[in-house]
Design a protein around this motif. Structure first.
Motif, mmCIF file in Angstrom:
data_model
loop_
_atom_site.group_PDB
_atom_site.id
_atom_site.type_symbol
_atom_site.label_atom_id
_atom_site.label_comp_id
_atom_site.label_asym_id
_atom_site.label_seq_id
_atom_site.Cartn_x
_atom_site.Cartn_y
_atom_site.Cartn_z
ATOM 1 N N UNK A 1 0.836 -1.202 0.000
ATOM 2 C CA UNK A 1 0.000 0.000 0.000
ATOM 3 C C UNK A 1 0.873 1.255 0.000
ATOM 4 N N UNK A 2 1.860 1.291 0.882
ATOM 5 C CA UNK A 2 2.738 2.461 0.982
ATOM 6 C C UNK A 2 3.451 2.705 -0.341
ATOM 7 N N UNK A 3 3.941 1.645 -0.953
ATOM 8 C CA UNK A 3 4.701 1.795 -2.192
ATOM 9 C C UNK A 3 3.848 2.256 -3.360
ATOM 10 N N UNK A 4 2.542 2.112 -3.258
ATOM 11 C CA UNK A 4 1.633 2.566 -4.320
ATOM 12 C C UNK A 4 1.286 4.044 -4.189
ATOM 13 N N UNK A 5 1.654 4.648 -3.086
ATOM 14 C CA UNK A 5 1.264 6.030 -2.820
ATOM 15 C C UNK A 5 2.191 7.014 -3.531
ATOM 16 N N UNK A 6 1.662 8.211 -3.752
ATOM 17 C CA UNK A 6 2.492 9.271 -4.316
ATOM 18 C C UNK A 6 3.493 9.713 -3.240
ATOM 19 N N UNK A 7 4.508 10.460 -3.628
ATOM 20 C CA UNK A 7 5.564 10.825 -2.667
ATOM 21 C C UNK A 7 5.075 11.524 -1.398
ATOM 22 N N UNK A 8 4.103 12.412 -1.495
ATOM 23 C CA UNK A 8 3.606 13.105 -0.302
ATOM 24 C C UNK A 8 2.950 12.126 0.664
ATOM 25 N N UNK A 9 2.108 11.242 0.144
ATOM 26 C CA UNK A 9 1.432 10.285 1.022
ATOM 27 C C UNK A 9 2.411 9.281 1.616
ATOM 28 N N UNK A 10 3.443 8.917 0.871
ATOM 29 C CA UNK A 10 4.494 8.050 1.428
ATOM 30 C C UNK A 10 5.159 8.744 2.604
ATOM 31 N N UNK A 11 5.480 10.022 2.416
ATOM 32 C CA UNK A 11 6.117 10.783 3.489
ATOM 33 C C UNK A 11 5.206 10.853 4.710
ATOM 34 N N UNK A 12 3.935 11.121 4.484
ATOM 35 C CA UNK A 12 2.974 11.160 5.598
ATOM 36 C C UNK A 12 2.959 9.843 6.366
ATOM 37 N N UNK A 13 2.893 8.741 5.625
ATOM 38 C CA UNK A 13 2.846 7.435 6.275
ATOM 39 C C UNK A 13 4.147 7.126 7.007
ATOM 40 N N UNK A 14 5.259 7.440 6.404
ATOM 41 C CA UNK A 14 6.549 7.213 7.056
ATOM 42 C C UNK A 14 6.616 7.950 8.383
ATOM 43 N N UNK A 15 6.264 9.211 8.372
ATOM 44 C CA UNK A 15 6.323 10.020 9.589
ATOM 45 C C UNK A 15 5.272 9.579 10.610
ATOM 46 N N UNK A 16 4.082 9.220 10.143
ATOM 47 C CA UNK A 16 3.024 8.759 11.041
ATOM 48 C C UNK A 16 3.434 7.445 11.714
ATOM 49 N N UNK A 17 3.973 6.519 10.931
ATOM 50 C CA UNK A 17 4.392 5.227 11.486
ATOM 51 C C UNK A 17 5.574 5.380 12.439
ATOM 52 N N UNK A 18 6.279 6.480 12.323
ATOM 53 C CA UNK A 18 7.374 6.764 13.245
ATOM 54 C C UNK A 18 6.853 7.491 14.491
ATOM 55 N N UNK A 19 5.546 7.651 14.555
ATOM 56 C CA UNK A 19 4.848 8.260 15.688
ATOM 57 C C UNK A 19 5.227 9.729 15.900
ATOM 58 N N UNK A 20 5.443 10.420 14.800
ATOM 59 C CA UNK A 20 5.657 11.866 14.870
ATOM 60 C C UNK A 20 4.309 12.531 15.130
ATOM 61 N N UNK A 21 4.330 13.650 15.819
ATOM 62 C CA UNK A 21 3.093 14.382 16.075
ATOM 63 C C UNK A 21 2.610 15.028 14.785
ATOM 64 N N UNK A 22 1.314 15.319 14.726
ATOM 65 C CA UNK A 22 0.769 15.999 13.552
ATOM 66 C C UNK A 22 1.462 17.345 13.348
ATOM 67 N N UNK A 23 1.744 18.020 14.444
ATOM 68 C CA UNK A 23 2.427 19.314 14.369
ATOM 69 C C UNK A 23 3.813 19.142 13.727
ATOM 70 N N UNK A 24 4.553 18.124 14.165
ATOM 71 C CA UNK A 24 5.882 17.876 13.623
ATOM 72 C C UNK A 24 5.808 17.467 12.150
ATOM 73 N N UNK A 25 4.845 16.623 11.801
ATOM 74 C CA UNK A 25 4.660 16.222 10.404
ATOM 75 C C UNK A 25 4.346 17.449 9.551
ATOM 76 N N UNK A 26 3.468 18.294 10.051
ATOM 77 C CA UNK A 26 3.099 19.508 9.319
ATOM 78 C C UNK A 26 4.323 20.395 9.090
ATOM 79 N N UNK A 27 5.148 20.526 10.109
ATOM 80 C CA UNK A 27 6.345 21.357 9.998
ATOM 81 C C UNK A 27 7.319 20.763 8.981
ATOM 82 N N UNK A 28 7.506 19.457 9.005
ATOM 83 C CA UNK A 28 8.430 18.797 8.080
ATOM 84 C C UNK A 28 7.948 18.932 6.641
ATOM 85 N N UNK A 29 6.653 18.702 6.429
ATOM 86 C CA UNK A 29 6.113 18.690 5.070
ATOM 87 C C UNK A 29 5.651 20.052 4.570
#
Length: 166
Positions: free
Chosen positions: A115-143
């Motif tokens: 599933x992850x590999x089928x995603x576009x680059x932004x969604x892959x990044x979101x999933x990577x950061x989410x699975x690493x248990x980053x906060x939404x605030x931190x994910x927002x700042x990174x992306x």
């Protein structure tokens, strides 16, 4: 700061956070050669940008932002080449962290990875950061997107994952 001090500070921080480079490279590249190329390019871009790093901000957040931009650019520049059509290779072990290794024969892990590999680059990044248990605030700042946008996208991705795995 003189060049030697700058270089030492950079090397220290890079060593402390080196897993980020490998996670990003593994998320965006299937082949070992591509992972090495992307990892080297990430390090080169980090070094190039390091003099402008604001130490008031988390190094890992700054590092993720650069690493993801490099990886996404790499994928986009090579999107039409067959070797970047990411498929699962059953012989690859995925490193979750230093203490856990999951072999891809586990069906749920394989389904999630597919599933992850089928995603576009932004969604892959979101999933990577989410699975690493980053906060939404931190994910927002990174992306560079809003927290609301992160929450919405992650909730939609969770639903799509449930549908994909079901």
């Amino acid at each position: 700061m003189d060049t030697a001090t700058l270089q030492h500070r950079f090397q220290t921080l890079l060593e402390q956070h080196r897993k980020i480079v490998f996670k990003v490279a593994n998320t965006y590249c299937r082949h070992g050669e591509d992972r090495r190329d992307v990892s080297q390019e990430i390090c080169a871009q980090l070094w190039k940008a390091f003099p402008d790093y604001d130490e008031q901000r988390a190094f890992s957040t700054w590092m993720y932002r650069i690493a993801l931009n490099v990886a996404i650019s790499f994928v986009r520049s090579n999107i039409q080449r067959e070797r970047h059509a990411i498929e699962l290779d059953e012989s690859i072990d995925i490193a979750i962290d230093d203490s856990t290794r999951v072999h891809e024969t586990d069906e749920n892990v394989r389904a999630l990875q597919a599933f992850i590999e089928q995603q576009d680059p932004l969604h892959r990044a979101l999933l990577l950061l989410y699975l690493e248990e980053r906060s939404y605030r931190n994910i927002a700042e990174i992306l560079g997107i809003s927290e609301t946008n992160v929450a919405t996208k992650i909730n939609r991705l969770k639903q799509r994952i449930r549908e994909h795995i079901a």
